[in-house]
Structure formats: structure tokens, C-alpha cells
Design an enzyme around this catalytic site. Structure first.
Site, mmCIF file in Angstrom:
data_model
loop_
_atom_site.group_PDB
_atom_site.id
_atom_site.type_symbol
_atom_site.label_atom_id
_atom_site.label_comp_id
_atom_site.label_asym_id
_atom_site.label_seq_id
_atom_site.Cartn_x
_atom_site.Cartn_y
_atom_site.Cartn_z
ATOM 1 N N HIS A 403 0.813 -1.214 0.000
ATOM 2 C CA HIS A 403 0.000 0.000 0.000
ATOM 3 C C HIS A 403 0.849 1.268 0.000
ATOM 4 O O HIS A 403 0.334 2.361 -0.247
ATOM 5 C CB HIS A 403 -0.945 0.004 1.209
ATOM 6 C CG HIS A 403 -2.244 0.696 0.955
ATOM 7 N ND1 HIS A 403 -2.419 1.610 -0.058
ATOM 8 C CD2 HIS A 403 -3.449 0.618 1.581
ATOM 9 C CE1 HIS A 403 -3.665 2.067 -0.040
ATOM 10 N NE2 HIS A 403 -4.308 1.467 0.937
ATOM 11 N N ARG A 404 2.136 1.153 0.264
ATOM 12 C CA ARG A 404 3.008 2.326 0.183
ATOM 13 C C ARG A 404 3.192 2.768 -1.265
ATOM 14 O O ARG A 404 3.424 3.947 -1.541
ATOM 15 C CB ARG A 404 4.379 2.014 0.799
ATOM 16 C CG ARG A 404 4.362 1.693 2.275
ATOM 17 C CD ARG A 404 5.738 1.252 2.740
ATOM 18 N NE ARG A 404 6.203 0.069 2.011
ATOM 19 C CZ ARG A 404 7.423 -0.462 2.154
ATOM 20 N NH1 ARG A 404 8.299 0.096 2.969
ATOM 21 N NH2 ARG A 404 7.764 -1.542 1.465
#
Length: 430
Positions: A403-404
Site C-alpha cells: 500500500h506504500r
């Protein structure tokens, strides 16, 4: 001369002996393989550095060995004593003697009379790095470890090996055990084994050492899970007409095309369109590194464990070519014939558990990738179609991502593009 295990590469210092290829008394040529080693999902051979006769085999199948451990002793005749390291040491000693003589000659006379004479024949320093004994020996605490492990423990300040949780056969402290102990000590937390209760209180148990491949898998997935904030989301591809399309492709190519090969081909083209899915996160530098190549890893189930060979430049290959390469790599994986390079460099990974009956699952993203696609079992489903219900065959897909690097909306678009491309496989034929 002693033949020692060389550096294994990729930061790996230990391996397991898969096979001993020579016996005592054998005549060998230079570069002839002596033993076969398994290390981190790959295999390698340790060759003879010179021609000669094997006088001792110091390892056996199943032994765990570390870089620097002696695996065999080789008699190379008169040249056996001509160890280049010994020559270097002699040269160093001679240089030291000459330096001391020059310093003595150049010293002022008053210093010579005021200073006491040095010991003319000091005791030589003991060898700081004696040849390691391949057999694990107990340290003063009674724990057993190989000489290379005990040496590293001293260098790292681990004076008491009894504090290290041993996982090796017979309670041997392995190099990975020592590294794990030091990592947890630096973080200031307890080792994972400290929380395990005494399971023998409730019945008989059997302790079995983790094989090298299983330990490598455990280390890799633990690192990935700890470093990557995972999100998993799913979608379904309508593959009702897929069988007919694949039959047409196979008839033209005169070979079979597996569903896995189809997914790899589709994913490769999707990765070229969605660059964030082929990126890597460098948090220390605050950067997103986007790969300009599309190498796709393909998870293969083998008797020894999960292996992930890599299809290179998959975005430039046609479906039939990818099918051939996937089949070739899978076969080599099952035969244990993959080398380390064939399992490195993937930008993304595909894992197919549909053949085992799995529908949806949460695959773990392999660091330093940012995505992995899980393929489930296709099955008929009743779905709405306009004003009526109809039966369609659906293929469930599970996308896990970092998700980064990837937002949910981008991941949804990426997964939907894959679903729509799977439904039109004829566009991938080349």
C-alpha cells in the site's frame, strides 16, 4: 590441502549437503565437482581447486555447512605444501623483519643505550584463523556449534551459546540461529522461540530440524510480512469461453497452453501499462524505484517446497513462447536443477492454487516487489444477466500489494484490466 566451502553469494553463509560426489582415494581433476550444496532454494557444486587425490571427505549428505568449513582434504603431491597463503605470510614476516632492522639501524644512539633490548626471539603469535574443524564442537557452555559459528559468535560478542535457540540436528547452533539471536538482541526483544510453551506437557512431541529450504522460505516470508503493509483485494474473470479459445490457440501452436501461462502473459502486459505495480519502495531514500523491465516470477510447488523461477522479459513474448518457458522452468524446479540466478530479479509474482481447489486467498508480497497475484479454482456460478439469471464460469483472482506504492483504486484498475484480458486470450497469441 583442505578444500573449504566458498562464499555462497547473495548474503548466504550456510547450505545443506545434497550429495557427496567423491570418496576417499578418488583421483580428481581441477574443477571437478566434489559435493553438491543446497542454499536458499538453489543448488551449487563445490569443485576441486587442483588435481589430486581425495584423502578425506569431511561431510555427509544432510550436513549443514558454513562458508569456510572444510568439506574435503586433497593430496596434491609436492605442491600440497606450497600454499599461496603461507607464501604471503612468509613474505609478510620477512617484510616485518626488514622493517624492524631498518628501524633499529636508523634509531639514535642515545635511544639504543637508554632502551632495553627487545626480546630477540619472541614467541610467534598463534595462528589467528586456524583451519576450521568441520565437525561441530561444544563450546564451554556445552552447546554444539561449528567452528565458523563459534568464531563469528566471539566476534559478535556472544560469549554464551546456551542463550541461542538451537534448531540444528541434535541441538546444533546453526549460523542462522546465531544471526537470529543477534537480530533480536539488537532490537531489544525476545527471540521467537521464547514464547513457545513446553508442548511435551500434554503428550509426546518430536523435534525436527527445519530443512534449509524451509528455513529460507520462512525467513523470506517473515521479512516480507514485516516490511510490507499488505492489502489484498479480489475480482473474477468470466472464463466461460476460455476453454474453446485455448483449444484454438493450442491447435495452431501444436502444444498445450496452461492457465498459469495465460495469466503470466496477461500480467506481463498489465505491468507494462501500470508502472507502479512493477516498482520497489526505498523508504530510506524516500524513493519509488520503477523497473523498466518486466520479469515475472511463477510459484512452483515441489517436493522440497515452494520455488519461484522467473520468466524474463515476459512482456515481449507471445503466449505460446511464455507457455514453453513456464513449463521448462517448472520442470527444472521439480528436478532441483534451478540455479540462484533463475529465481532472482522478478518485478511481480504469480501463484496458482486453483489446481488444489483453492478459491480466494491472501498471498504474501515477495520483498522487494510490490505485488503478487493469486489464482484460484474456476467454477460455475449463477450470475444476473439483464433480467434473468445465467450460469457462467468464473475465475477468482486475489491481488496482494504494497500500500506504500499502490492505492486501492489503482490496484482495482490493474486487476480489472487483467480480468478483461483473460477473457480475450486470442489477443495474446504471437
Amino acid at each position: 590441502m583442505d578444500v573449504k566451502l566458498p562464499a555462497l553469494g547473495e548474503g548466504k553463509d550456510t547450505g545443506v549437503v545434497l550429495g557427496v560426489l567423491v570418496a576417499e582415494g578418488d583421483e580428481v581433476e581441477a574443477d571437478q565437482p566434489l559435493i553438491e550444496i543446497e542454499t536458499d532454494k538453489a543448488t551449487a557444486e563445490v569443485p576441486a581447486p587442483r588435481a589430486g587425490t581425495i584423502t578425506r571427505v569431511a561431510v555427509a549428505r544432510g550436513d549443514e555447512v558454513s562458508t569456510g568449513d572444510v568439506v574435503a582434504t586433497l593430496d596434491v603431491g609436492e605442491s600440497d605444501d606450497d600454499d599461496p597463503h603461507d607464501d604471503d605470510q612468509d613474505d609478510d614476516d620477512q617484510d616485518d623483519d626488514e622493517s624492524r632492522e631498518r628501524a633499529s639501524d636508523e634509531a639514535p644512539d642515545d635511544e639504543e643505550t637508554d632502551s632495553p633490548d627487545p626480546d630477540p626471539d619472541p614467541d610467534p603469535d598463534p595462528d589467528p584463523d586456524p583451519d576450521p574443524d568441520p565437525d561441530p564442537d561444544p563450546d564451554p557452555s556445552g552447546h554444539v556449534a561449528s567452528p565458523s559459528v563459534r568464531k563469528l559468535a566471539r566476534e559478535l560478542g556472544v560469549d554464551d551459546l546456551s542463550r541461542v535457540a538451537a534448531t540444528g540436528h541434535g541441538g546444533v547452533v546453526t549460523l542462522e540461529d546465531l544471526k537470529s539471536h543477534v537480530r533480536h538482541a539488537l532490537r531489544g526483544d525476545d527471540e521467537p522461540t521464547s514464547s513457545l510453551p513446553d508442548l511435551s506437557r500434554w503428550g509426546e512431541v518430536e523435534r525436527r530440524p527445519l530443512p534449509a529450504l524451509r528455513r529460507a522460505i520462512a525467513e523470506n516470508v517473515t521479512r516480507s510480512w514485516e516490511m510490507i503493509p499488505h492489502v489484498t483485494q479480489g475480482d473474477e474473470a468470466d472464463v466461460t469461453d476460455l476453454s474453446d479459445a485455448l483449444e484454438a490457440i493450442e491447435a495452431r501452436a501444436e502444444r498445450t497452453v496452461s492457465p498459469t501461462a495465460l495469466v503470466v502473459a496477461v500480467v506481463a502486459r498489465a505491468l507494462r501499462r501500470f508502472e507502479s505495480m512493477r516498482s520497489a519502495v526505498d523508504p530510506a531514500a524516500g524513493q519509488l524505484i520503477v523497473r523498466d523491465y518486466v520479469h515475472v516470477g511463477v510459484a512452483v510447488d515441489t517436493e522440497r517446497g515452494l520455488l519461484v523461477p522467473v520468466v524474463r522479459d515476459a512482456d515481449t513474448r507471445g503466449l505460446v513462447e511464455i507457455a514453453t518457458e513456464v513449463e521448462r522452468l517448472a520442470q527444472r524446479a521439480r528436478e532441483g536443477a534451478l540455479d540462484a540466478e533463475q529465481m532472482q530479479g522478478a518485478a511481480f509474482t504469480v501463484t496458482n492454487l486453483g489446481g488444489l481447489g483453492t478459491t480466494t486467498f491472501t498471498p504474501i508480497v515477495p520483498w522487494p516487489q510490490v505485488g503478487i497475484l493469486g489464482v484460484g479454482r474456476m467454477a460455475p456460478r449463477v450470475v444476473p444477466d439483464a433480467d434473468e439469471l445465467t450460469t457462467r464460469t468464473l475465475l477468482p483472482l486475489s491481488l496482494s500489494y504494497d500500500h506504500r506504492a499502490v492505492d486501492g483504486a489503482d490496484a482495482a484498475r490493474f486487476l480489472r484490466w487483467i480480468c478483461e484480458a483473460i477473457e480475450r486470450p486470442l489477443t495474446l497469441v504471437a
